[in-house]
Design a protein around this motif. Structure first.
Motif, PDB file in Angstrom:
ATOM      1  N   TYR A  75       0.842  -1.194   0.000  1.00 17.09           N
ATOM      2  CA  TYR A  75       0.000   0.000   0.000  1.00 17.09           C
ATOM      3  C   TYR A  75       0.880   1.248   0.000  1.00 17.09           C
ATOM      4  O   TYR A  75       1.913   1.288   0.682  1.00 17.09           O
ATOM      5  CB  TYR A  75      -0.930   0.007   1.223  1.00 17.09           C
ATOM      6  N   LEU A  78      -3.539   5.364  -1.302  1.00 16.43           N
ATOM      7  CA  LEU A  78      -4.302   6.327  -0.501  1.00 16.43           C
ATOM      8  C   LEU A  78      -3.586   7.663  -0.622  1.00 16.43           C
ATOM      9  O   LEU A  78      -2.443   7.789  -0.176  1.00 16.43           O
ATOM     10  CB  LEU A  78      -4.364   5.888   0.960  1.00 16.43           C
ATOM     11  N   ASP A  95      -7.232   0.567  -4.911  1.00 19.25           N
ATOM     12  CA  ASP A  95      -7.306   0.733  -3.467  1.00 19.25           C
ATOM     13  C   ASP A  95      -5.965   0.560  -2.772  1.00 19.25           C
ATOM     14  O   ASP A  95      -5.880   0.735  -1.552  1.00 19.25           O
ATOM     15  CB  ASP A  95      -8.311  -0.262  -2.878  1.00 19.25           C
ATOM     16  N   HIS A  96      -4.939   0.223  -3.507  1.00 14.90           N
ATOM     17  CA  HIS A  96      -3.611   0.111  -2.913  1.00 14.90           C
ATOM     18  C   HIS A  96      -2.914   1.469  -2.821  1.00 14.90           C
ATOM     19  O   HIS A  96      -1.775   1.545  -2.359  1.00 14.90           O
ATOM     20  CB  HIS A  96      -2.760  -0.896  -3.688  1.00 14.90           C
TER      21      HIS A  96
END
Length: 279
Positions: free
Chosen positions: A35, A64, A61-62
């Motif tokens: 992430y 942010l 979604d990895h």
């Protein structure tokens, strides 16, 4: 998040795609497993903002990322809400699928909070506790995702520089502009913490006597034990205290791009692969 995954947070990228990819290779980042957190200012000034955004979008979604002030301006440009400042974003404006960029940027949070960290581009007010800061950030994110976001951005770029001192009778758009200035633009505050000092040079070594770097007033009790992770201040560079970490080390100016593995706090840096001294 699977047990073998790792989480990294990276400083201001500013379109320095080659530097980003080289640093990710150095740490062995796997976008299928690991992430990546970004402190904002993904775009502008550097040579390849488009490939930075396309890559991060592709990792789903990895990734942010909170919005930085340059990301917000890119959004305003793409939506026709502002064209006020010099920029290096022609690649975004000429992209055939720029609506994809708009959708993705609008969906980036202004701030992110978990039990250990508060991720934001520039900073928070020491007068706020961390839950207030998250509440203000969430309100702003909802406005940017809402139907009136173009009007709000237009108001911000026309009047935002005037919204630097908190008053009880502020109109909604001015109040939100004040919050946005804190979260995306703050470096120095007045010694009462109630007024942004956007007029002050950003040299952290020699601030005027009537202002203070915003993070000097942070209270561990108001943060609930969290560490604020931010970028935005390349002249401050790498700086950390018990409750804050700045990781903007000025890659776009020919210095370094920095990444930290969380929660180990292992630091990785490399010198810019994208040149430097962009306007």
């Amino acid at each position: 998040m699977c047990a073998s995954s790792r989480t990294f947070v990276v400083g201001d990228i500013h379109g320095c795609y080659s530097s980003l990819m080289s640093l990710l290779e150095l740490v062995g980042f796997n976008p299928q497993v690991d992430y990546l957190w970004c402190v904002g200012d993904l775009v502008n000034r550097g040579p390849d903002s488009l490939n930075v955004l396309k890559t991060l979008i592709n990792w789903g979604d990895h990734v942010l990322s909170v919005l930085g002030n340059h990301d917000l301006y890119a959004l305003a440009l793409l939506c026709g809400a502002a064209d006020k400042y010099d920029h290096n974003l022609v690649d975004l404006l000429s992209y055939s699928r720029k609506s994809d960029l708009v959708d993705w940027l609008r969906a980036r949070p202004i701030a992110f909070m978990d039990k250990n960290y508060f991720l934001v581009h520039a900073g928070i007010s020491p007068l706020w506790d961390v839950n207030e800061a998250k509440l203000y950030a969430t309100d702003l994110s909802e406005v940017i995702l809402g139907p009136g976001f173009v009007d709000f951005l237009r108001h911000f770029y026309e009047n935002g520089n005037l919204c630097v001192k908190w008053t009880e009778n502020m109109q909604d758009d001015d109040r939100r502009a004040f919050y946005l200035n804190i979260l995306l633009r703050v470096r120095f505050l007045s010694t009462s913490y109630s007024e942004l000092r956007l007029d002050v040079e950003d040299d952290p070594i020699r601030p005027p006597s009537n202002c203070i770097p915003w993070f000097k007033g942070l209270s561990p009790s108001k943060l609930g034990g969290r560490k604020v992770i931010f970028g935005h201040w390349s002249r401050l560079g790498w700086s950390q205290g018990d409750n804050y970490l700045c990781i903007d080390t000025g890659c776009v100016w020919g210095n370094q791009l920095t990444m930290v593995e969380l929660p180990l706090m292992q630091r990785w840096s490399l010198h810019s692969r994208d040149g430097g001294c962009y306007s």
